[in-house]
Design a protein around this motif. Structure first.
Motif, PDB file in Angstrom:
ATOM      1  N   TYR A 191      -7.895  -0.695 -15.103  1.00 39.49           N
ATOM      2  CA  TYR A 191      -7.093  -1.325 -14.065  1.00 39.49           C
ATOM      3  C   TYR A 191      -5.682  -1.500 -14.587  1.00 39.49           C
ATOM      4  N   LEU A 192      -4.702  -1.209 -13.734  1.00 38.27           N
ATOM      5  CA  LEU A 192      -3.358  -1.528 -14.182  1.00 38.27           C
ATOM      6  C   LEU A 192      -3.049  -2.972 -13.845  1.00 38.27           C
ATOM      7  N   PRO A 193      -1.964  -3.488 -14.389  1.00 36.92           N
ATOM      8  CA  PRO A 193      -1.684  -4.921 -14.245  1.00 36.92           C
ATOM      9  C   PRO A 193      -1.597  -5.346 -12.785  1.00 36.92           C
ATOM     10  N   LEU A 204       2.727   2.217  -5.446  1.00 33.71           N
ATOM     11  CA  LEU A 204       1.282   2.378  -5.608  1.00 33.71           C
ATOM     12  C   LEU A 204       0.683   3.135  -4.425  1.00 33.71           C
ATOM     13  N   LYS A 205       1.220   2.879  -3.244  1.00 38.39           N
ATOM     14  CA  LYS A 205       0.732   3.609  -2.071  1.00 38.39           C
ATOM     15  C   LYS A 205       0.972   5.104  -2.242  1.00 38.39           C
ATOM     16  N   GLY A 208      -7.981  -4.929  -7.595  1.00 35.91           N
ATOM     17  CA  GLY A 208      -6.985  -4.344  -8.480  1.00 35.91           C
ATOM     18  C   GLY A 208      -6.813  -2.875  -8.174  1.00 35.91           C
ATOM     19  N   THR A 209      -5.966  -2.255  -8.939  1.00 37.34           N
ATOM     20  CA  THR A 209      -5.696  -0.833  -8.774  1.00 37.34           C
ATOM     21  C   THR A 209      -6.173  -0.116 -10.023  1.00 37.34           C
ATOM     22  N   MET A 238      -3.897   9.600  -7.650  1.00 41.77           N
ATOM     23  CA  MET A 238      -3.766   9.213  -9.048  1.00 41.77           C
ATOM     24  C   MET A 238      -4.343   7.830  -9.305  1.00 41.77           C
ATOM     25  N   VAL A 239      -4.268   6.947  -8.331  1.00 42.68           N
ATOM     26  CA  VAL A 239      -4.865   5.621  -8.475  1.00 42.68           C
ATOM     27  C   VAL A 239      -5.663   5.322  -7.204  1.00 42.68           C
ATOM     28  N   ARG A 240      -6.465   4.313  -7.286  1.00 40.92           N
ATOM     29  CA  ARG A 240      -7.247   3.905  -6.130  1.00 40.92           C
ATOM     30  C   ARG A 240      -7.183   2.396  -6.048  1.00 40.92           C
TER      31      ARG A 240
END
Lengths: 253, 253
Positions: free
Chosen positions: A42-44, A64-65, A80-81, A72-74
């Motif tokens: 998880y990123l911060p 992030l969107k 969290g991401t 690349m992220v979810r």
DNA sequence: ATTCCATGAAGATCACCAAGCTCACGACCT
DNA sequence: AGGTCGTGAGCTTGGTGATCTTCATGGAAT
């Protein structure tokens, strides 16, 4: 090309244009690529990211969107991401490739791209032989001239090569092939970058490119296909040397 | 598949408004695809979009950022957001294909995809023949069984077919090919959808798929390639009938 | 072991400021 | 007098920060 400051006089490099969004997105993406945020972690929190990058939460969220839209992220609601695995990334996306940059060597991607090029580019050359307009052939010719003339300038030669292959895919008049221009650009950029010492190879490449233009002019599908295959053989050699240079600490045996 | 409201009991359609973001993004994208916002035109101001879709400006802005990251629109600072030409869209992006949906017939995309599949899938089959793990071959076998068993159910058959081709691309162990699973899914979805009346073709397709699994098991590259090509010939016939059905008002001479 | 709730982080809204692109108006030059 | 150029007002997006809502989660209570 873009992102210039054309503020005419008295060059103050104050750079008062924020354009925070793009920078933050690229920075986060680079940090992910650099394994500062490893896959699966998880990123911060968004608020912490605000502090880390010195921007507001809106910017962070929009970044992030964007990253999420590229796989690349979810974002997990109220949790969290999380950073997705590299096989979920949209590696055909031009921006993603740009963010990966030099680290493409660590992705084991260039070999895959070469394999894909071997499948696609000869077919694209065939289509181009029967579909290219005279304008498109002229564009190819110009790109080839730029390759020939830009012998001393490595960057110029690479750019011209990229332009050539882009025109070729355009001339195939296939929307799907056209979308693959991004990975081919990346492949050329990082393969040719290292092979600038081999001048004779470059001469050979220039010859093959010229032959391809002539084949298109003759509407000779078989010849076009053949030229494309020979180009890819040259690209394979360039890639081999580039990989060798980029991973000097090869575990030999 | 996703984006449903699984509110289990006592169906209150109150729709406690989660996931506004995704809905708005999809709606705007659909509106663009439907030429409600034509290519080259500016879409309404962000504040107007807020009213139109009944959400706050933040949601609109995040949606536009997503669409921009997929090449569908381009935000011009302090001027507006303009709809990009369809050749700039990331049509290899799974979400974009989903948004296009049925309108894929108007994009002249299915033919391009078929051409690309002819270039890629036979090669992918060859790679799969030499690289597939036993697990992956077993997955392919299961997908084939689902195709055979799901004869009555059109949707089930299509899903199984999609799963089969996805597994095949996975088994090729090439990251670039794997990225193309999205367009192949779209192609199968909209080609097979219409050809459900041709039962004998389906039987033929099932046979060819089985032969491909056997070829992989034998590590027979040539046979795998051959099976893939035959599958694509069948797909071409399906596509022809699907296109015919979808554009009934063909200007015949 | 199950249920319930406090917690905390993301989802979403609102109000506001900053900055620069457009356009129109007016002054200046020819 | 007419055309051109500078300038400023206004509008729209870029960016900030505070605030409220919604639940996923983990721990406490039963």
């Amino acid at each position: 090309m873009e992102g210039q400051e054309p503020q005419g006089v008295a060059g103050e490099q104050v750079q008062r244009r924020p354009r925070v969004q793009k920078n933050v997105t690229r920075t986060i993406a680079s940090d992910i690529c650099a394994d500062i945020f490893p896959v699966g972690s998880y990123l911060p929190r968004e608020n912490d990211l605000c502090e880390r990058y010195g921007v507001s939460r809106t910017v962070i969220r929009e970044s992030l969107k964007i990253l999420e839209s590229k796989g690349m992220v979810r974002g997990r609601s109220r949790v969290g991401t999380v950073v997705c695995g590299k096989d979920e990334w949209n590696i055909l996306d031009a921006q993603v490739l740009e963010w990966i940059g030099e680290r493409i060597f660590e992705f084991d991607l260039l070999n895959c791209i070469l394999e894909a090029r071997r499948a696609i580019e000869p077919v694209a050359a065939e289509f181009a032989a029967e579909r290219a307009t005279v304008q498109e052939i002229a564009d190819l010719e110009r790109a080839w001239q730029a390759m020939r003339d830009g012998e001393g300038d490595v960057a110029g030669f690479t750019d011209a090569d990229v332009a050539f292959h882009t025109c070729l895919l355009k001339a195939s008049h296939n929307q799907v092939f056209l979308q693959l221009v991004g990975i081919i650009q990346a492949a050329l950029k990082f393969s040719l970058h290292a092979s600038n010492e081999a001048a004779e190879r470059r001469d050979e490449a220039i010859d093959v490119h010229r032959e391809l233009v002539e084949a298109l002019r003759m509407r000779d599908k078989a010849a076009a296909r053949d030229c494309s295959i020979r180009m890819l053989d040259l690209a394979a050699r360039d890639l081999a040397t580039a990989v060798k240079q980029h991973s000097p600490a090869k575990p030999v045996l």
